[in-house]
Structures are given as C-alpha cells and as structure tokens.
Design a protein around this motif. Structure first.
Motif, short mmCIF file in Angstrom:
data_model
loop_
_atom_site.label_atom_id
_atom_site.label_comp_id
_atom_site.label_asym_id
_atom_site.label_seq_id
_atom_site.Cartn_x
_atom_site.Cartn_y
_atom_site.Cartn_z
N GLY A 31 0.82 -1.20 0.00
CA GLY A 31 0.00 0.00 0.00
C GLY A 31 0.86 1.25 0.00
N VAL A 32 1.95 1.22 0.74
CA VAL A 32 2.88 2.35 0.75
C VAL A 32 3.54 2.49 -0.63
CG1 VAL A 32 5.00 3.27 1.76
CG2 VAL A 32 3.30 2.16 3.23
N ASN A 38 1.51 6.35 -6.96
CA ASN A 38 0.48 7.34 -7.30
C ASN A 38 1.11 8.69 -7.62
OD1 ASN A 38 -1.46 5.42 -6.67
ND2 ASN A 38 -1.89 6.26 -4.64
N GLN A 39 2.08 9.08 -6.79
CA GLN A 39 2.73 10.38 -6.98
C GLN A 39 3.56 10.39 -8.27
OE1 GLN A 39 1.32 11.98 -4.45
NE2 GLN A 39 0.81 9.93 -3.70
N LEU A 40 4.27 9.31 -8.50
CA LEU A 40 5.12 9.23 -9.69
C LEU A 40 4.27 9.13 -10.96
CD1 LEU A 40 8.03 9.12 -10.67
CD2 LEU A 40 7.95 6.63 -10.43
N VAL A 90 -4.82 1.07 2.27
CA VAL A 90 -3.70 1.86 2.81
C VAL A 90 -3.39 3.02 1.86
CG1 VAL A 90 -1.22 1.84 3.31
CG2 VAL A 90 -2.69 -0.01 4.14
N SER A 91 -3.37 2.73 0.57
CA SER A 91 -3.12 3.77 -0.43
C SER A 91 -4.16 4.88 -0.34
CB SER A 91 -3.11 3.15 -1.83
OG SER A 91 -3.07 4.13 -2.84
N ALA A 92 -5.41 4.49 -0.14
CA ALA A 92 -6.50 5.48 -0.04
C ALA A 92 -6.36 6.33 1.21
CB ALA A 92 -7.84 4.77 -0.06
N LEU A 93 -6.01 5.68 2.32
CA LEU A 93 -5.89 6.41 3.58
C LEU A 93 -4.71 7.38 3.58
CD1 LEU A 93 -6.71 3.54 6.11
CD2 LEU A 93 -8.18 5.44 5.42
N LEU A 94 -3.66 7.02 2.85
CA LEU A 94 -2.50 7.90 2.76
C LEU A 94 -2.77 9.10 1.85
CD1 LEU A 94 0.43 5.31 2.54
CD2 LEU A 94 -0.15 6.79 4.47
N SER A 101 -12.19 5.47 -4.22
CA SER A 101 -12.55 4.57 -5.32
C SER A 101 -11.46 3.53 -5.56
CB SER A 101 -12.80 5.37 -6.61
OG SER A 101 -11.61 5.95 -7.10
N VAL A 102 -10.24 3.80 -5.08
CA VAL A 102 -9.17 2.82 -5.28
C VAL A 102 -9.44 1.53 -4.50
CG1 VAL A 102 -7.43 4.58 -5.76
CG2 VAL A 102 -7.73 3.75 -3.41
N VAL A 103 -10.28 1.60 -3.48
CA VAL A 103 -10.65 0.39 -2.75
C VAL A 103 -11.47 -0.54 -3.65
CG1 VAL A 103 -11.88 -0.52 -0.74
CG2 VAL A 103 -10.56 1.60 -0.54
N VAL A 104 -12.35 0.04 -4.45
CA VAL A 104 -13.10 -0.75 -5.43
C VAL A 104 -12.13 -1.37 -6.43
CG1 VAL A 104 -14.85 -0.69 -7.23
CG2 VAL A 104 -15.13 0.70 -5.17
#
Length: 212
Positions: A31-32, A38-40, A90-94, A101-104
C-alpha cells in the motif's frame, strides 16, 4: 483415500495466524508502494512519452502487485483479494488523486488474480500462472476504468488501454511479482511458506546434482 484428500484440502485452505499476519503486512507494505507510485504516475503519465492517452496503461501494472504477490506467498483462497484490498485501502488512507474509489479497484484487481489461482486449484505457482494472474487483474481493472474514468473515450481507445493494461499486468505484476517472491524466498524470509520450501527443495536438488 477420501479422508486423506479431505485432510490435504483442509490443510491447504485453513489459515494459520502467520498467514493472516502476512496478508496484512504485505498489504500495508505494498500500500505504501502504491501510494508512492500514485505520486510518480501523476508526473510520468503527463509527459510527452504518454501523449497517446491509452498508453498510460503500460505503467499501471505496479498497482496489481498485491494480488499476485499475496497469492504466491500465502497460497490460500482469499490471499490475493485480501492482500490487494489491504494495499488499496492503505493507499487510499495515505491520500491519492482518486479518493476511496481505489478500494473498489483493489477488490476488482484482487479478484482477477484470485480467479486465476482458483482455476489452477491453488496448486500451480509458476511464472506462467503469475503472469496470467497479473493479466486478468489488469483486464478487470481496465474495464472498470472504462466506466469510472474514461467513459468519454472511443471504444477503440478503451480497447487499446485494455491491451496495454493486460501487458503491464502480466509483465510487471505477474513476472515481476513472481521474481520478487523468489528473491524474498532466497533470503529465508518466506521459510514458513510455500515459496520458502520450494527454494530449499531447489537448492537441495542442485547440491545433490553438484555432488553427483
């Protein structure tokens, strides 16, 4: 014979505490990684290299690693979905540019990988199966994104995006995930799991061959 088969099946599907902890830990770690990607992605996808919009699918395979790696390591029903879902959460929470929507997406991607492992009855873990898992995860996500993000694209664009996503899933998540698991197994970190046992079996055979 039937009792022996049932016993083996139960051992294969029953979760140990270490299995659950590993799904969670892999999910958090990946997730990290997803968050960093995501940023890149926001920077790279906007460059001239990806001026043709569907070509961004070629760099989306990183987000499919959770399902492939989780499935290859834990080797039990639900591990692929669970790992990918934890990673997406984890990605969504960060924080990311797509929100919750990334959880879906995580659920869809994990289910795609899970389906391939299930088709092979959770008994095949080679690079071909891993590549198929990554490819199907990518296909599911690409189709979801047709409606969620790219409904204004022509069907031709959508099909090209699907093809690129599948290729990225097969190579980056599938082959890359398989190589990552093999590398981890060689360090001894996965001795409690199938990949660790496979590694020691291979090295034992290699040692016997050298002695012969």
């Amino acid at each position: 014979m039937a009792e022996a088969i049932r016993s083996r099946t139960s051992a294969t599907t029953r979760y140990r505490t270490v299995d659950l902890v590993t799904v969670a830990m892999l999910g958090v770690a990946l997730g990290v990684v997803f968050w960093g990607w995501n940023q890149l992605f926001a920077v790279v996808s906007g460059t001239a290299l990806f001026a043709f919009p569907p070509s961004s699918g070629l760099i989306c395979g990183v987000w499919l690693l959770g399902g492939v790696v989780g499935g290859l390591v834990v080797r039990k029903p639900g591990a692929a979905v669970g790992t990918e879902l934890v990673a997406a959460t984890v990605s969504a929470l960060l924080g990311n540019q797509w929100g919750m929507s990334v959880v879906v997406s995580g659920l869809i991607q994990g289910f795609g990988a899970e389906l391939v492992f299930a088709v092979f009855l959770y008994r095949r873990w080679g690079v071909v199966v891993a590549a198929l898992a990554g490819a199907l995860a990518g296909a599911g996500e690409a189709v979801y994104e047709w409606f969620a993000y790219y409904a204004d694209w022509s069907f031709g664009y959508q099909l090209v995006y699907l093809a690129f996503f599948v290729v990225s899933g097969a190579l980056v998540a599938g082959v890359g995930g398989w190589a990552l698991v093999r590398a981890l197994a060689s360090t001894g970190a996965l001795d409690a799991f199938g990949p660790g046992r496979d590694y020691h079996a291979r090295t034992a055979v290699s040692a016997d061959h050298d002695q012969a």
